[in-house]
Design a protein around this motif. Structure first.
Motif, PDB file in Angstrom:
ATOM      1  N   LEU A 240       0.815  -1.226   0.000  1.00  0.00           N
ATOM      2  CA  LEU A 240       0.000   0.000   0.000  1.00  0.00           C
ATOM      3  C   LEU A 240       0.842   1.266   0.000  1.00  0.00           C
ATOM      4  CD1 LEU A 240      -2.761  -1.087   2.536  1.00  0.00           C
ATOM      5  CD2 LEU A 240      -3.139  -0.498   0.130  1.00  0.00           C
ATOM      6  N   ARG A 241       2.049   1.175   0.573  1.00  0.00           N
ATOM      7  CA  ARG A 241       2.878   2.388   0.636  1.00  0.00           C
ATOM      8  C   ARG A 241       4.225   2.207  -0.041  1.00  0.00           C
ATOM      9  NH1 ARG A 241       2.219   3.819   6.882  1.00  0.00           N
ATOM     10  NH2 ARG A 241       1.963   1.570   6.986  1.00  0.00           N
ATOM     11  N   ASN A 242       4.334   1.216  -0.931  1.00  0.00           N
ATOM     12  CA  ASN A 242       5.582   1.026  -1.661  1.00  0.00           C
ATOM     13  C   ASN A 242       5.817   2.232  -2.578  1.00  0.00           C
ATOM     14  OD1 ASN A 242       7.632   0.312  -3.427  1.00  0.00           O
ATOM     15  ND2 ASN A 242       6.998  -1.826  -3.518  1.00  0.00           N
ATOM     16  N   PRO A 243       6.876   3.010  -2.339  1.00  0.00           N
ATOM     17  CA  PRO A 243       7.037   4.244  -3.115  1.00  0.00           C
ATOM     18  C   PRO A 243       7.237   3.990  -4.616  1.00  0.00           C
ATOM     19  CG  PRO A 243       9.020   3.758  -1.846  1.00  0.00           C
ATOM     20  CD  PRO A 243       7.971   2.799  -1.376  1.00  0.00           C
ATOM     21  N   ALA A 244       7.750   2.835  -4.969  1.00  0.00           N
ATOM     22  CA  ALA A 244       7.998   2.534  -6.381  1.00  0.00           C
ATOM     23  C   ALA A 244       6.710   2.210  -7.132  1.00  0.00           C
ATOM     24  CB  ALA A 244       8.973   1.374  -6.501  1.00  0.00           C
ATOM     25  N   GLY A 245       5.612   2.141  -6.430  1.00  0.00           N
ATOM     26  CA  GLY A 245       4.333   1.830  -7.071  1.00  0.00           C
ATOM     27  C   GLY A 245       3.367   1.292  -6.042  1.00  0.00           C
ATOM     28  N   PRO A 246       2.770   2.195  -5.258  1.00  0.00           N
ATOM     29  CA  PRO A 246       1.841   1.734  -4.231  1.00  0.00           C
ATOM     30  C   PRO A 246       0.640   1.047  -4.875  1.00  0.00           C
ATOM     31  CG  PRO A 246       1.753   4.144  -4.440  1.00  0.00           C
ATOM     32  CD  PRO A 246       2.863   3.670  -5.312  1.00  0.00           C
ATOM     33  N   LEU A 277      17.860   3.832   0.282  1.00  0.00           N
ATOM     34  CA  LEU A 277      17.081   5.062   0.423  1.00  0.00           C
ATOM     35  C   LEU A 277      16.635   5.297   1.870  1.00  0.00           C
ATOM     36  CD1 LEU A 277      14.545   5.132  -2.533  1.00  0.00           C
ATOM     37  CD2 LEU A 277      16.645   6.452  -2.290  1.00  0.00           C
TER      38      LEU A 277
ATOM     39  N   LEU B 148      13.784  11.864  -3.587  1.00  0.00           N
ATOM     40  CA  LEU B 148      14.132  12.209  -2.206  1.00  0.00           C
ATOM     41  C   LEU B 148      15.157  13.336  -2.134  1.00  0.00           C
ATOM     42  CD1 LEU B 148      14.307   8.674  -0.513  1.00  0.00           C
ATOM     43  CD2 LEU B 148      12.420  10.288  -0.513  1.00  0.00           C
ATOM     44  N   CYS B 253       3.215   8.662  -1.419  1.00  0.00           N
ATOM     45  CA  CYS B 253       4.308   7.704  -1.196  1.00  0.00           C
ATOM     46  C   CYS B 253       5.434   7.857  -2.220  1.00  0.00           C
ATOM     47  CB  CYS B 253       3.765   6.277  -1.253  1.00  0.00           C
ATOM     48  SG  CYS B 253       2.448   5.953  -0.072  1.00  0.00           S
ATOM     49  N   SER B 254       5.104   8.121  -3.464  1.00  0.00           N
ATOM     50  CA  SER B 254       6.122   8.171  -4.515  1.00  0.00           C
ATOM     51  C   SER B 254       6.624   9.588  -4.752  1.00  0.00           C
ATOM     52  CB  SER B 254       5.556   7.622  -5.831  1.00  0.00           C
ATOM     53  OG  SER B 254       4.874   6.408  -5.624  1.00  0.00           O
ATOM     54  N   ARG B 256       6.172  12.045  -2.584  1.00  0.00           N
ATOM     55  CA  ARG B 256       6.512  12.592  -1.269  1.00  0.00           C
ATOM     56  C   ARG B 256       5.951  13.997  -1.073  1.00  0.00           C
ATOM     57  NH1 ARG B 256       8.259   7.731   0.292  1.00  0.00           N
ATOM     58  NH2 ARG B 256       9.491   8.530   2.022  1.00  0.00           N
TER      59      ARG B 256
END
Lengths: 349, 349
Positions: A240-246, A277, B148, B253-254, B256
């Motif tokens: 749900l919060r994966n920055p690469a593709g939630p 990161l 980031l 999330c992506s 930010r």
């Protein structure tokens, strides 16, 4: 005659990048697996490398060696690794060309489409199956809401991150539910599910974004109308919060999952592939609350235990169970009988 | 010479389906708008229908009538309506063929690609711009985490639902911040933003799902490196729990986003286009909490007031402000000066 395949895991067999290979070895598989190609482990048994269990599936150095040493002739060559962004590494290209020129059908789940590669597609006279080839908008379905009238309840296996065991847990849970007399079906959302022979699903990440929810709904509607199962398991994607593709809210908001099995890697501190990161994995308790706010409920937690010994993972499971007040299971060590019991209790008691 | 366009809003001008038309009329616009085509309102001024303000842009019955009556020759014909799933209604097809055979370039934001339509593409000798034409995986960028290190803070304009005023608020906020001496840029994520002349962005919903976060990051990186702005506004898409396609977590999330302006329609009880479903819009307070758990913060609420008179919407704004302890603004009635002040205070005080 059943189709027979070699799997390419070049140099990555022993990593999470080879999760397609791992899934096919664990089974089920659309193809009979004759061998795995990985020079790093040539000469060993593939099952032993996977989980210590001998499976009588050899690892070969190359396609050429496999063709020389296997008594049954393979018909297919499956790309068994995923790569960040889905590009084609050089080592794979060499082996794919060897397989193509030997008359094998190439089966590929990378974003990199082999049918768009002039050199490979010219060699592949027996054909190419590009599982992630995107479909056009005109071939895709928009969400309609018909899902609200589907009577088979849905249970989603979501995860805190990618490559954390969602599909494996869902496959095991399907088997366990069936063994308990519950007709369980599963919707695949990645290429491995298709390779494992699942009938209903779609490739989530190579679908045009506007149609993801509609394709998910379409797959569930087809499954419900053809099989009318007691329960439909949904293979989650990403986190749900994966920055690469939630991702994940589709399974709750669009597919209306009644409950969630949440896959968790207790010792993973950062999102997979992004260890460098300043972007740590969020706490489990927040994820449980997030799922509640999205409109579902976590029914149990399932652990990805790679890198932990039995004592460690067992202790972590106990601690998490006490902390969250939910069943916490280790699918590969203990099986998923308890998950199946939880699903039965929530849905049918 | 600036390019001049006619906008097709056939029969839908006075609905949320014509939000592209509305955006271009409010401005800015990539093209000088010579007129709107909608038989239901032919003969009236387009601005008057939009918001009561005369804009000296006539509504015509048809392309044929527009070509006869405009003194300046149009160069482009823009599809100014969205449709569920993006199909091409018959009324639009007729007018597009008329525009094509008159030598206008067709500009289309539907999923239905005009360049794939043999009849239309044969007629369109001056060209077709299909804004939603999906790009291939090989042309797309995966998320890297480089975001980031971007120093320009991001503020996302998200919404409880589709068609609720996100882009309009973001465009107004950009103008208001600039008027206060803050260099503000905006990332578009829909076809209208491109049509309004924004330089950085991508079409969110026609992007292969795996690359949505990466394309968002790429657009922000390009904007930051070219403009080095004080703040980057992000045009949100859909809503976090919209069953037809939940979206929004990408911006948090992506991308930010440091803060969120949350667009809300106080009298809307169900998700747009799904009024017939047992699927009500969730409460605002839950959305605020959801955004917090995802990793950002709602800084202000912005109202979509269609269907409310001035007294009603003003009273609702007051009540919501008291209830949530956040600034609640009506962008179209009061402007967004207060939103700009809030963003300044949060980022720069």
């Amino acid at each position: 005659m059943r189709e027979c395949a070699l799997i390419l895991a070049n140099g990555l067999f022993d990593s999470v990048f080879a999760k397609t290979t791992h899934g096919l070895l664990r089974g089920p598989s659309r193809y009979t697996i004759l061998g795995v190609i990985d020079p790093n482990h040539a000469g060993q048994d593939a099952g032993r490398i996977l989980d210590g269990q001998h499976r009588d599936i050899p690892v070969f150095h190359s396609i050429a060696e496999a063709l020389r040493l296997t008594s049954v002739r393979p018909t297919h060559c499956v790309v068994g690794v995923a790569t960040v962004g889905g590009a084609l590494p050089d080592a794979l290209r060499t082996e794919l060309l060897a397989a193509a020129s030997a008359g094998l059908t190439l089966v590929n789940g990378l974003h990199y489409l082999l049918s768009d590669d002039p050199e490979i597609s010219e060699q592949a006279t027996a054909g190419i199956i590009d599982l992630r080839k995107p479909r056009r908008a005109s071939e895709l379905t928009f969400w309609t809401g018909e899902i609200l009238s589907v009577r088979s309840p849905r249970v989603a296996v979501l995860g805190m991150d990618c490559a954390i065991g969602k599909r494996t847990t869902a496959m095991l849970l399907r088997t366990a539910l069936r063994a308990q007399g519950i007709s369980a079906e599963m919707i695949y959302t990645g290429q491995t599910g298709w390779l494992q022979g699942l009938r209903h699903g779609f490739i989530f990440d190579s679908t045009l974004n506007d149609f993801v929810s509609g394709e998910l709904e379409r797959a569930i509607l087809a499954c419900a109308s053809e099989m009318n199962p007691d329960v439909i398991l949904l293979e989650g994607q990403s986190g749900l919060r994966n920055p690469a593709g939630p991702a994940g809210s589709e399974f709750i908001c669009s597919a209306r999952a009644a409950g969630v099995i949440l896959q968790h890697a207790p010792t993973r501190s950062h999102f997979e592939d992004f260890e460098y990161l300043a972007c740590p994995l969020p706490p489990l308790s927040e994820e449980i609350e997030l799922i509640r706010l999205l409109g579902s409920q976590v029914w149990a937690i399932s652990l990805f235990t790679r890198g932990l010994d039995d004592t460690q993972s067992s202790q972590i499971a106990e601690e998490l169970e006490a902390c969250h007040g939910l069943p916490v299971v280790r699918p590969l060590e203990d099986g998923v009988g308890r998950l199946a019991a939880t699903v039965r209790e929530k849905l049918f008691s």
